[in-house]
Design a protein around this motif. Sequence first.
Motif, short mmCIF file in Angstrom:
data_model
loop_
_atom_site.label_atom_id
_atom_site.label_comp_id
_atom_site.label_asym_id
_atom_site.label_seq_id
_atom_site.Cartn_x
_atom_site.Cartn_y
_atom_site.Cartn_z
N SER A 4 58.11 111.66 46.87
CA SER A 4 59.33 111.25 46.17
C SER A 4 59.17 109.85 45.63
N LYS A 7 62.44 108.25 40.45
CA LYS A 7 62.80 109.07 39.30
C LYS A 7 62.36 110.53 39.43
N TYR A 8 61.80 110.90 40.54
CA TYR A 8 61.34 112.27 40.75
C TYR A 8 61.39 112.57 42.24
N THR A 9 61.92 113.72 42.59
CA THR A 9 61.97 114.10 44.00
C THR A 9 61.41 115.49 44.15
N TYR A 10 60.36 115.61 44.93
CA TYR A 10 59.79 116.91 45.24
C TYR A 10 60.70 117.63 46.23
N CYS A 72 63.96 108.70 48.62
CA CYS A 72 63.81 107.77 47.50
C CYS A 72 64.18 106.34 47.86
#
Length: 96
Positions: A4, A7-10, A72
């Motif tokens: 994570s 701006k992007y979270t798996y 995050c």
Amino acid sequence: MEKSCCKYTYRDDDEKENLKHRINRIIGSLNGINNMIIEDRYCDDILIQLIAIDKSIKSLANVILKRHLNTCVIDSIKKGDTQVMDEIINLFKRLQ
């Protein structure tokens, strides 16, 4: 391994399925309200359903917020990015 960043979270498949299930229930409830309006249902019944949807949306937001704080935000703070706190403060203002 959990990936994570700001701006992007798996999300793994189980988490995605859980979120999709919640969203689909909300969509189904909205469609139900649409039908209630078409059928000229009593205002009180419609309002009760709207309140239930509002609670479902808030519950979904809380699930996503918890995940965001635990991934995050923590990752950003560990990297020395304290500006993430301004993001969180603004987010809490919008959630009220």
